[in-house]
Design a protein around this motif. Structure first.
Motif, PDB file in Angstrom:
ATOM      1  N   TRP A  21       0.820  -1.216   0.000  1.00  0.00           N
ATOM      2  CA  TRP A  21       0.000   0.000   0.000  1.00  0.00           C
ATOM      3  C   TRP A  21       0.856   1.270   0.000  1.00  0.00           C
ATOM      4  N   SER A  22       2.044   1.200   0.568  1.00  0.00           N
ATOM      5  CA  SER A  22       2.898   2.392   0.642  1.00  0.00           C
ATOM      6  C   SER A  22       3.503   2.763  -0.710  1.00  0.00           C
ATOM      7  N   ILE A  23       3.471   1.831  -1.648  1.00  0.00           N
ATOM      8  CA  ILE A  23       4.205   2.023  -2.899  1.00  0.00           C
ATOM      9  C   ILE A  23       3.612   3.105  -3.817  1.00  0.00           C
ATOM     10  N   PRO A  24       2.290   3.200  -3.968  1.00  0.00           N
ATOM     11  CA  PRO A  24       1.772   4.303  -4.795  1.00  0.00           C
ATOM     12  C   PRO A  24       2.259   5.668  -4.315  1.00  0.00           C
ATOM     13  N   THR A  25       2.227   5.895  -3.021  1.00  0.00           N
ATOM     14  CA  THR A  25       2.657   7.183  -2.477  1.00  0.00           C
ATOM     15  C   THR A  25       4.157   7.385  -2.689  1.00  0.00           C
ATOM     16  N   ASP A  26       4.941   6.362  -2.389  1.00  0.00           N
ATOM     17  CA  ASP A  26       6.404   6.479  -2.533  1.00  0.00           C
ATOM     18  C   ASP A  26       6.815   6.657  -3.986  1.00  0.00           C
ATOM     19  N   THR A  27       6.249   5.845  -4.869  1.00  0.00           N
ATOM     20  CA  THR A  27       6.637   5.939  -6.286  1.00  0.00           C
ATOM     21  C   THR A  27       6.197   7.271  -6.873  1.00  0.00           C
ATOM     22  N   ALA A  28       5.011   7.752  -6.471  1.00  0.00           N
ATOM     23  CA  ALA A  28       4.508   9.010  -7.029  1.00  0.00           C
ATOM     24  C   ALA A  28       5.449  10.174  -6.701  1.00  0.00           C
ATOM     25  N   ARG A  29       5.956  10.177  -5.479  1.00  0.00           N
ATOM     26  CA  ARG A  29       6.881  11.250  -5.079  1.00  0.00           C
ATOM     27  C   ARG A  29       8.087  11.320  -6.004  1.00  0.00           C
ATOM     28  N   HIS A  30       8.673  10.160  -6.261  1.00  0.00           N
ATOM     29  CA  HIS A  30       9.905  10.142  -7.043  1.00  0.00           C
ATOM     30  C   HIS A  30       9.610  10.283  -8.536  1.00  0.00           C
ATOM     31  N   ALA A  31       8.586   9.589  -9.002  1.00  0.00           N
ATOM     32  CA  ALA A  31       8.277   9.599 -10.437  1.00  0.00           C
ATOM     33  C   ALA A  31       7.869  10.990 -10.906  1.00  0.00           C
ATOM     34  N   ALA A  32       7.192  11.739 -10.053  1.00  0.00           N
ATOM     35  CA  ALA A  32       6.772  13.089 -10.452  1.00  0.00           C
ATOM     36  C   ALA A  32       7.993  13.966 -10.704  1.00  0.00           C
ATOM     37  N   ILE A  33       9.016  13.835  -9.865  1.00  0.00           N
ATOM     38  CA  ILE A  33      10.241  14.617 -10.058  1.00  0.00           C
ATOM     39  C   ILE A  33      10.914  14.217 -11.370  1.00  0.00           C
ATOM     40  N   THR A  34      10.990  12.911 -11.612  1.00  0.00           N
ATOM     41  CA  THR A  34      11.598  12.417 -12.850  1.00  0.00           C
ATOM     42  C   THR A  34      10.869  12.958 -14.076  1.00  0.00           C
ATOM     43  N   LEU A  35       9.547  12.903 -14.019  1.00  0.00           N
ATOM     44  CA  LEU A  35       8.753  13.351 -15.170  1.00  0.00           C
ATOM     45  C   LEU A  35       8.933  14.856 -15.393  1.00  0.00           C
ATOM     46  N   LEU A  36       8.873  15.632 -14.325  1.00  0.00           N
ATOM     47  CA  LEU A  36       9.033  17.089 -14.467  1.00  0.00           C
ATOM     48  C   LEU A  36      10.441  17.417 -14.952  1.00  0.00           C
ATOM     49  N   ALA A  37      11.437  16.647 -14.531  1.00  0.00           N
ATOM     50  CA  ALA A  37      12.805  16.870 -15.015  1.00  0.00           C
ATOM     51  C   ALA A  37      12.896  16.559 -16.504  1.00  0.00           C
ATOM     52  N   ASP A  38      12.253  15.476 -16.929  1.00  0.00           N
ATOM     53  CA  ASP A  38      12.255  15.119 -18.355  1.00  0.00           C
ATOM     54  C   ASP A  38      11.594  16.213 -19.195  1.00  0.00           C
ATOM     55  N   LEU A  39      10.622  16.902 -18.593  1.00  0.00           N
ATOM     56  CA  LEU A  39       9.933  17.978 -19.319  1.00  0.00           C
ATOM     57  C   LEU A  39      10.672  19.312 -19.175  1.00  0.00           C
ATOM     58  N   GLY A  40      11.819  19.281 -18.487  1.00  0.00           N
ATOM     59  CA  GLY A  40      12.607  20.508 -18.322  1.00  0.00           C
ATOM     60  C   GLY A  40      12.021  21.453 -17.288  1.00  0.00           C
ATOM     61  N   LEU A  41      11.196  20.917 -16.389  1.00  0.00           N
ATOM     62  CA  LEU A  41      10.511  21.777 -15.423  1.00  0.00           C
ATOM     63  C   LEU A  41      11.061  21.624 -14.009  1.00  0.00           C
ATOM     64  N   ALA A  42      12.037  20.756 -13.818  1.00  0.00           N
ATOM     65  CA  ALA A  42      12.581  20.543 -12.472  1.00  0.00           C
ATOM     66  C   ALA A  42      13.959  19.924 -12.604  1.00  0.00           C
ATOM     67  N   GLU A  43      14.711  19.970 -11.529  1.00  0.00           N
ATOM     68  CA  GLU A  43      15.988  19.257 -11.464  1.00  0.00           C
ATOM     69  C   GLU A  43      15.690  17.783 -11.204  1.00  0.00           C
ATOM     70  N   PRO A  44      16.449  16.889 -11.845  1.00  0.00           N
ATOM     71  CA  PRO A  44      16.233  15.476 -11.526  1.00  0.00           C
ATOM     72  C   PRO A  44      16.603  15.171 -10.081  1.00  0.00           C
ATOM     73  N   ALA A  45      16.037  14.104  -9.540  1.00  0.00           N
ATOM     74  CA  ALA A  45      16.347  13.706  -8.159  1.00  0.00           C
ATOM     75  C   ALA A  45      17.836  13.380  -8.057  1.00  0.00           C
ATOM     76  N   ALA A  46      18.428  13.745  -6.920  1.00  0.00           N
ATOM     77  CA  ALA A  46      19.872  13.565  -6.750  1.00  0.00           C
ATOM     78  C   ALA A  46      20.234  12.107  -6.481  1.00  0.00           C
ATOM     79  N   THR A  47      19.276  11.347  -5.936  1.00  0.00           N
ATOM     80  CA  THR A  47      19.574   9.957  -5.583  1.00  0.00           C
ATOM     81  C   THR A  47      18.528   9.041  -6.220  1.00  0.00           C
ATOM     82  N   PRO A  48      18.910   7.776  -6.457  1.00  0.00           N
ATOM     83  CA  PRO A  48      17.925   6.845  -7.033  1.00  0.00           C
ATOM     84  C   PRO A  48      16.782   6.566  -6.051  1.00  0.00           C
ATOM     85  N   PHE A  49      15.704   6.031  -6.604  1.00  0.00           N
ATOM     86  CA  PHE A  49      14.533   5.671  -5.805  1.00  0.00           C
ATOM     87  C   PHE A  49      14.899   4.486  -4.909  1.00  0.00           C
ATOM     88  N   ALA A  50      14.715   4.618  -3.613  1.00  0.00           N
ATOM     89  CA  ALA A  50      15.108   3.546  -2.681  1.00  0.00           C
ATOM     90  C   ALA A  50      14.146   3.504  -1.501  1.00  0.00           C
TER      91      ALA A  50
END
Lengths: 412, 62
Positions: free
Chosen positions: A312-341
């Motif tokens: 159950w915790s995974i949707p919340t955890d993945t959403a946090r990290h994936a949103a940063i990745t997606l916004l970075a891919d769109l040039g709207l944010a810095e990519p996350a400094a560390t991998p998803f863990a």
């Protein structure tokens, strides 16, 4: 500014909602369209096998609150995502609509695996066996239909001894039904808990009157005689060892299947969910991320093996990290400094028993130790790999949870 | 900011404690206790706590 950018979220359950929230929190001001095949706004599923199943199943009680930040998300409900052309950056909906996007969130989740068995009362028949009385527990409608049949005295057969199967067994027993659990493994919840704790929990179920027929599977369903297989009511099952079990309600809790068919034809690895990199980007695809239990990702806490995690915790955890990745891919944010863990976390309620798990017990299955308490009462069990603690499961002992969670978190 | 936990719904999972330990605690009896009017600076943590509550028992009033 030019045209408004659009992010399409395929899937309108918890993962889709959390993704929308995190995209807004990350500063995305463009259009967000979330598409879901269920007619409901996102709701909380775990109570469907527990509290809600025991009382009343309503969307009102289960719905997630919608924060003001996601008030302008366009929810397209009751329509499935039917296909995608990732090169053209477009998805096709079940009603024929095409939607182009700048960014895509894959959050279509899982569906219950069904038992496809012939009707043994009609040898040689290839048509499906009895249908009425057979249930799964995934949606509000599923739980409502099952709830209506869980009357005192009902004869319930649960296929599968994982968490959902055991939770449903406990709930059905509490409601006064007779309950038999059938599963191929010799111990319930074997993979996530190991043999010792699984056997202890089996005893707790048996004390309350649940019968286990383990080490075997359902070979065929038995149905009302004299009627066509399709639509006839289940009356029991024949097991792989020839045993016949009477039942007027069957619950199939035999695992789940990832809803990835709509992504076919894009050259993706869809062998088990959607293969992602360590930032939750769908492998090799900029601007496409996966969220929730459909995402198969490596967790550097443990190793480099990509895995799906149905917690159950995974949707919340993945959403946090994936949103940063997606916004970075769109040039709207810095990519996350560390991998998803993420630190995996799950719980299960069976009768008055509360199970809580932190870390990855399944990776420490060859070295399991009781750390505190005893298996037939409140207990903390530790799972070790190469002598290091990789997961803990607590039964009861709520005030010890924070300490053991910290130990699991630090160990990695 | 006002925090309300529906104690009829709360099952003392303690997930909120990990998200916002300044606001939520599990006492020695295993029951949840919490600060009803935490400082505004803790809003992010409290919102996360509300998100991760398995029973969705936490509401935040502004």
């Amino acid at each position: 500014m030019g045209t408004t950018r659009r992010i399409v979220i395929a899937g309108a359950s918890m993962g889709g909602l959390r993704a929308a929230e995190r995209l807004r929190a990350g500063g995305f001001t463009g259009e967000i369209v979330a598409i879901g095949d269920e007619p409901h706004l996102p709701y909380n599923r775990p109570p469907l096998s527990k509290e809600a199943l025991a009382t009343e199943v309503t969307h009102e009680a289960l719905a997630f609150r919608l924060r003001p930040a996601v008030a302008d998300v366009a929810w397209r409900l009751g329509v499935r995502v039917a296909g995608a052309d990732l090169d053209a950056r477009a998805v096709r909906l079940g009603d024929g609509t095409e939607l182009t996007y700048d960014g895509l969130v894959v959050a279509t989740g899982m569906r219950p695996r069904r038992l496809h068995l012939a009707d043994s009362t009609r040898p040689g028949q290839t048509r499906p066996g009895p249908v009425t009385g057979r249930h799964v527990v995934r949606t509000i409608e599923d739980a409502r239909a099952l709830r209506a049949e869980l009357r005192p005295g009902a004869n319930v057969l649960v296929a599968g001894a994982g968490f959902i199967g055991c939770e449903v067994a406990a709930t059905a027993r509490t409601l006064g039904a007779s309950v038999t659990v059938v599963a191929p493994e010799d111990v319930p919840m074997l993979r996530p808990l190991g043999p010792g704790l699984g056997a202890a929990l089996r005893r707790r179920h048996e004390e309350r009157g649940v019968a286990f027929l383990l080490g075997r599977t359902i070979a065929a369903f038995l149905g009302e005689t004299g009627r066509a297989g399709e639509g006839s009511r289940v009356t029991g099952a024949e097991l792989s060892d020839g045993t016949r079990v009477a039942a007027d309600v069957v619950v199939e809790a035999v695992g789940s299947v990832a809803n990835t068919e709509w992504l076919a034809g894009n050259g993706l690895d869809l062998s088990d969910g959607v293969l992602c990199d360590d930032a939750l980007r769908v492998e090799g695809r900029r601007g496409v991320v996966a969220v929730g239990d459909i995402a198969r990702f490596p967790n550097p806490r443990y190793d480099e093996v990509p895995r799906r995690v149905e917690h159950w915790s995974i949707p919340t955890d993945t959403a946090r990290h994936a949103a940063i990745t997606l916004l970075a891919d769109l040039g709207l944010a810095e990519p996350a400094a560390t991998p998803f863990a993420p630190l995996p976390t799950f719980w299960s309620d069976q009768y008055e028993l509360r199970l809580q798990s932190f870390g990855a017990p399944a990776l420490g299955g060859s070295d399991i130790r009781v750390l505190e308490g005893d298996l037939d009462g409140e207990v903390v069990v530790g799972y070790h790999r190469d002598g290091e603690l990789v997961g803990v499961v607590l039964v009861g002992m709520p005030s010890a949870a924070a300490r053991y969670r910290a130990a699991c978190s630090a160990a990695a | 900011m006002k925090v309300i936990v529906d104690m009829d719904v709360c099952k003392d999972h303690g997930q909120c404690v990990f998200a916002a330990p300044e606001v939520f605690q599990i006492n020695e009896n295993g029951r949840l206790v919490y600060v009803a009017e935490p400082d505004e600076s803790l809003r992010d943590a409290v919102e996360e706590a509300a998100d991760v509550c398995p029973l969705q028992a936490i509401t935040i009033e502004d």
